[in-house]
Design a protein around this motif. Structure first.
Motif, PDB file in Angstrom:
ATOM      1  N   CYS A 137       0.843  -1.207   0.000  1.00 26.11           N
ATOM      2  CA  CYS A 137       0.000   0.000   0.000  1.00 26.11           C
ATOM      3  C   CYS A 137       0.870   1.246   0.000  1.00 26.11           C
ATOM      4  O   CYS A 137       0.647   2.194  -0.768  1.00 26.11           O
ATOM      5  N   HIS A 138       1.854   1.257   0.874  1.00 30.43           N
ATOM      6  CA  HIS A 138       2.751   2.399   1.042  1.00 30.43           C
ATOM      7  C   HIS A 138       3.454   2.723  -0.279  1.00 30.43           C
ATOM      8  O   HIS A 138       3.470   3.878  -0.728  1.00 30.43           O
ATOM      9  N   LEU A 139       4.011   1.703  -0.919  1.00 28.37           N
ATOM     10  CA  LEU A 139       4.724   1.899  -2.177  1.00 28.37           C
ATOM     11  C   LEU A 139       3.762   2.345  -3.276  1.00 28.37           C
ATOM     12  O   LEU A 139       4.091   3.216  -4.087  1.00 28.37           O
ATOM     13  N   GLY A 140       2.564   1.754  -3.288  1.00 32.24           N
ATOM     14  CA  GLY A 140       1.583   2.117  -4.305  1.00 32.24           C
ATOM     15  C   GLY A 140       1.167   3.569  -4.216  1.00 32.24           C
ATOM     16  O   GLY A 140       1.102   4.277  -5.227  1.00 32.24           O
ATOM     17  N   VAL A 141       0.893   4.040  -3.011  1.00 29.61           N
ATOM     18  CA  VAL A 141       0.468   5.430  -2.837  1.00 29.61           C
ATOM     19  C   VAL A 141       1.590   6.392  -3.234  1.00 29.61           C
ATOM     20  O   VAL A 141       1.339   7.412  -3.893  1.00 29.61           O
ATOM     21  N   LEU A 142       2.827   6.082  -2.871  1.00 28.50           N
ATOM     22  CA  LEU A 142       3.936   6.997  -3.164  1.00 28.50           C
ATOM     23  C   LEU A 142       4.324   7.010  -4.639  1.00 28.50           C
ATOM     24  O   LEU A 142       4.798   8.028  -5.148  1.00 28.50           O
ATOM     25  N   THR A 143       4.159   5.885  -5.344  1.00 30.10           N
ATOM     26  CA  THR A 143       4.512   5.830  -6.764  1.00 30.10           C
ATOM     27  C   THR A 143       3.302   6.033  -7.670  1.00 30.10           C
ATOM     28  O   THR A 143       3.456   6.248  -8.870  1.00 30.10           O
ATOM     29  N   ASP A 144       2.112   5.919  -7.087  1.00 28.77           N
ATOM     30  CA  ASP A 144       0.847   5.977  -7.832  1.00 28.77           C
ATOM     31  C   ASP A 144       0.754   4.874  -8.881  1.00 28.77           C
ATOM     32  O   ASP A 144       0.119   5.042  -9.929  1.00 28.77           O
ATOM     33  N   LEU A 145       1.381   3.736  -8.604  1.00 33.16           N
ATOM     34  CA  LEU A 145       1.289   2.573  -9.483  1.00 33.16           C
ATOM     35  C   LEU A 145       0.390   1.521  -8.842  1.00 33.16           C
ATOM     36  O   LEU A 145       0.380   1.367  -7.617  1.00 33.16           O
ATOM     37  N   PRO A 146      -0.362   0.752  -9.636  1.00 32.22           N
ATOM     38  CA  PRO A 146      -1.069  -0.397  -9.076  1.00 32.22           C
ATOM     39  C   PRO A 146      -0.071  -1.332  -8.396  1.00 32.22           C
ATOM     40  O   PRO A 146       0.994  -1.621  -8.961  1.00 32.22           O
ATOM     41  N   CYS A 147      -0.376  -1.761  -7.182  1.00 37.84           N
ATOM     42  CA  CYS A 147       0.528  -2.624  -6.420  1.00 37.84           C
ATOM     43  C   CYS A 147      -0.250  -3.773  -5.789  1.00 37.84           C
ATOM     44  O   CYS A 147      -1.402  -3.606  -5.370  1.00 37.84           O
ATOM     45  N   ILE A 148       0.412  -4.917  -5.711  1.00 34.33           N
ATOM     46  CA  ILE A 148      -0.167  -6.123  -5.117  1.00 34.33           C
ATOM     47  C   ILE A 148       0.815  -6.686  -4.105  1.00 34.33           C
ATOM     48  O   ILE A 148       2.008  -6.832  -4.401  1.00 34.33           O
ATOM     49  N   GLY A 149       0.329  -6.992  -2.903  1.00 35.88           N
ATOM     50  CA  GLY A 149       1.161  -7.629  -1.892  1.00 35.88           C
ATOM     51  C   GLY A 149       1.095  -9.140  -2.038  1.00 35.88           C
ATOM     52  O   GLY A 149       0.002  -9.711  -2.149  1.00 35.88           O
ATOM     53  N   VAL A 150       2.257  -9.783  -2.048  1.00 38.27           N
ATOM     54  CA  VAL A 150       2.335 -11.242  -2.146  1.00 38.27           C
ATOM     55  C   VAL A 150       3.261 -11.737  -1.043  1.00 38.27           C
ATOM     56  O   VAL A 150       4.464 -11.485  -1.077  1.00 38.27           O
ATOM     57  N   ALA A 151       2.704 -12.418  -0.046  1.00 34.13           N
ATOM     58  CA  ALA A 151       3.490 -12.902   1.085  1.00 34.13           C
ATOM     59  C   ALA A 151       3.444 -14.427   1.144  1.00 34.13           C
ATOM     60  O   ALA A 151       2.479 -15.060   0.696  1.00 34.13           O
ATOM     61  N   LYS A 152       4.506 -14.991   1.715  1.00 27.48           N
ATOM     62  CA  LYS A 152       4.597 -16.458   1.811  1.00 27.48           C
ATOM     63  C   LYS A 152       4.056 -16.982   3.133  1.00 27.48           C
ATOM     64  O   LYS A 152       3.775 -18.169   3.250  1.00 27.48           O
ATOM     65  N   ASN A 153       3.922 -16.088   4.110  1.00 25.56           N
ATOM     66  CA  ASN A 153       3.480 -16.506   5.443  1.00 25.56           C
ATOM     67  C   ASN A 153       2.323 -15.649   5.927  1.00 25.56           C
ATOM     68  O   ASN A 153       2.190 -14.487   5.535  1.00 25.56           O
ATOM     69  N   LEU A 154       1.517 -16.222   6.800  1.00 26.80           N
ATOM     70  CA  LEU A 154       0.352 -15.514   7.337  1.00 26.80           C
ATOM     71  C   LEU A 154       0.780 -14.498   8.392  1.00 26.80           C
ATOM     72  O   LEU A 154       1.445 -14.842   9.368  1.00 26.80           O
ATOM     73  N   LEU A 155       0.402 -13.247   8.174  1.00 28.00           N
ATOM     74  CA  LEU A 155       0.595 -12.224   9.192  1.00 28.00           C
ATOM     75  C   LEU A 155      -0.622 -12.276  10.118  1.00 28.00           C
ATOM     76  O   LEU A 155      -1.753 -12.081   9.685  1.00 28.00           O
ATOM     77  N   GLN A 156      -0.387 -12.562  11.376  1.00 26.86           N
ATOM     78  CA  GLN A 156      -1.489 -12.820  12.304  1.00 26.86           C
ATOM     79  C   GLN A 156      -1.992 -11.506  12.902  1.00 26.86           C
ATOM     80  O   GLN A 156      -1.566 -11.072  13.964  1.00 26.86           O
ATOM     81  N   VAL A 157      -2.933 -10.893  12.172  1.00 28.08           N
ATOM     82  CA  VAL A 157      -3.560  -9.637  12.594  1.00 28.08           C
ATOM     83  C   VAL A 157      -5.075  -9.812  12.575  1.00 28.08           C
ATOM     84  O   VAL A 157      -5.598 -10.745  11.970  1.00 28.08           O
ATOM     85  N   ASP A 158      -5.792  -8.921  13.233  1.00 26.46           N
ATOM     86  CA  ASP A 158      -7.255  -8.911  13.225  1.00 26.46           C
ATOM     87  C   ASP A 158      -7.840 -10.291  13.555  1.00 26.46           C
ATOM     88  O   ASP A 158      -8.805 -10.746  12.936  1.00 26.46           O
ATOM     89  N   GLY A 159      -7.241 -10.958  14.530  1.00 26.10           N
ATOM     90  CA  GLY A 159      -7.763 -12.243  14.978  1.00 26.10           C
ATOM     91  C   GLY A 159      -7.370 -13.430  14.127  1.00 26.10           C
ATOM     92  O   GLY A 159      -7.755 -14.578  14.431  1.00 26.10           O
ATOM     93  N   LEU A 160      -6.599 -13.212  13.070  1.00 28.25           N
ATOM     94  CA  LEU A 160      -6.177 -14.321  12.212  1.00 28.25           C
ATOM     95  C   LEU A 160      -5.120 -15.156  12.909  1.00 28.25           C
ATOM     96  O   LEU A 160      -4.176 -14.615  13.499  1.00 28.25           O
ATOM     97  N   VAL A 161      -5.273 -16.459  12.853  1.00 32.82           N
ATOM     98  CA  VAL A 161      -4.289 -17.370  13.452  1.00 32.82           C
ATOM     99  C   VAL A 161      -4.075 -18.557  12.524  1.00 32.82           C
ATOM    100  O   VAL A 161      -4.974 -18.965  11.788  1.00 32.82           O
ATOM    101  N   ARG A 162      -2.885 -19.097  12.593  1.00 30.68           N
ATOM    102  CA  ARG A 162      -2.574 -20.282  11.784  1.00 30.68           C
ATOM    103  C   ARG A 162      -2.952 -21.527  12.598  1.00 30.68           C
ATOM    104  O   ARG A 162      -2.102 -22.279  13.070  1.00 30.68           O
ATOM    105  N   ASP A 163      -4.239 -21.729  12.767  1.00 35.82           N
ATOM    106  CA  ASP A 163      -4.725 -22.859  13.565  1.00 35.82           C
ATOM    107  C   ASP A 163      -5.079 -24.034  12.665  1.00 35.82           C
ATOM    108  O   ASP A 163      -4.840 -24.014  11.452  1.00 35.82           O
ATOM    109  N   GLU A 164      -5.686 -25.063  13.250  1.00 27.20           N
ATOM    110  CA  GLU A 164      -5.996 -26.260  12.478  1.00 27.20           C
ATOM    111  C   GLU A 164      -7.011 -25.967  11.375  1.00 27.20           C
ATOM    112  O   GLU A 164      -6.921 -26.535  10.276  1.00 27.20           O
ATOM    113  N   LEU A 165      -7.967 -25.073  11.643  1.00 29.84           N
ATOM    114  CA  LEU A 165      -8.942 -24.710  10.617  1.00 29.84           C
ATOM    115  C   LEU A 165      -8.255 -24.075   9.416  1.00 29.84           C
ATOM    116  O   LEU A 165      -8.564 -24.400   8.259  1.00 29.84           O
ATOM    117  N   HIS A 166      -7.311 -23.187   9.704  1.00 30.35           N
ATOM    118  CA  HIS A 166      -6.581 -22.527   8.622  1.00 30.35           C
ATOM    119  C   HIS A 166      -5.782 -23.561   7.828  1.00 30.35           C
ATOM    120  O   HIS A 166      -5.785 -23.542   6.587  1.00 30.35           O
TER     121      HIS A 166
END
Length: 231
Positions: free
Chosen positions: A123-152
């Motif tokens: 997001c940060h890079l997209g706003v500063l360059t005004d280019l369409p940007c997509i984040g692609v991560a290999k691991n789950l960032l555990q925010v907003d209640g997200l957890v890497r549990d058995e359901l996940h």
């Protein structure tokens, strides 16, 4: 925090380009990848890398890898302030030296809206360059209640074919990313695709899939290879 909130107000979560409206991405010719990779054992030295690939051929058209001195401290949730200035400089150099090779979209090795305050490095890079940007991560960032549990893990196991995906919904009820099996390999490890700027989540997932020869989309795979070599 105030500066982050100010920049976040500029994020556009919708498709803004003509090529995004076509299922085959007709009109998309150049896809970029960016990454900042640190020298092992030294958090103050890193290689800032940018590559531009042809689309749909995924051949490297341009590369820029430079060693940089990182002086800003690491603060959780504010990593972009430490890294993005070097990536912005790489994009600006490209625009000055080879404007015809300017990427029409950037794939970022990191997160976008999937972030403690909904404003990751993509997001940060997209706003500063005004280019369409997509984040692609290999691991789950555990925010907003997200957890890497058995359901996940069970949901991940349900991803059988390239292109399979499921939404990642936080405790707030907001869809923060898509968990995608976007590659042509047999890897059981997913990708976490999130909106950065000027792209819808569904479009982002489809484009990442179109850029995959292996598990990692080619713009990010190529930029990481070059950054590691420069180190």
């Amino acid at each position: 925090a105030r500066e982050q909130a100010r920049l976040k107000a500029g994020v556009v979560e919708e498709d803004t380009e003509e090529w995004q409206k076509d299922a085959s991405f007709a009109g998309l010719e150049r896809v970029g990848g960016v990454d900042l990779s640190y020298v092992k054992g030294d958090g103050s030295k890193a290689c800032a890398s940018l590559v531009v690939l042809s689309f749909p051929g995924l051949e490297v058209l341009y590369e820029d890898c430079r060693m940089v001195a990182v002086s800003a401290p690491y603060v959780a949730g504010y990593l972009a302030f430490r890294e993005v200035p070097f990536l912005v400089e790489a994009v600006q150099r490209l625009q000055q030296e080879e404007p015809r090779l300017k990427p029409q979209v950037l794939l970022v090795d990191g997160n976008g809206l999937l972030h403690p305050r909904g404003f990751g490095v993509a997001c940060h890079l997209g706003v500063l360059t005004d280019l369409p940007c997509i984040g692609v991560a290999k691991n789950l960032l555990q925010v907003d209640g997200l957890v890497r549990d058995e359901l996940h893990r069970e949901q991940i196991r349900s991803l059988q074919r390239g292109g399979d995906a499921f939404p990642l919904t936080g405790a707030s009820g907001r869809v923060l990313a898509m968990v995608s099996h976007g590659d042509c390999s047999n890897s059981s490890k997913p990708l976490y695709v999130s909106v950065g700027h000027r792209v819808r989540l569904e479009t982002a997932v489809c484009l990442v899939k179109s850029c995959c020869r292996y598990r990692i989309p080619e713009p990010i795979r190529q930029v990481r290879q070059r950054g590691a070599g420069e180190e």
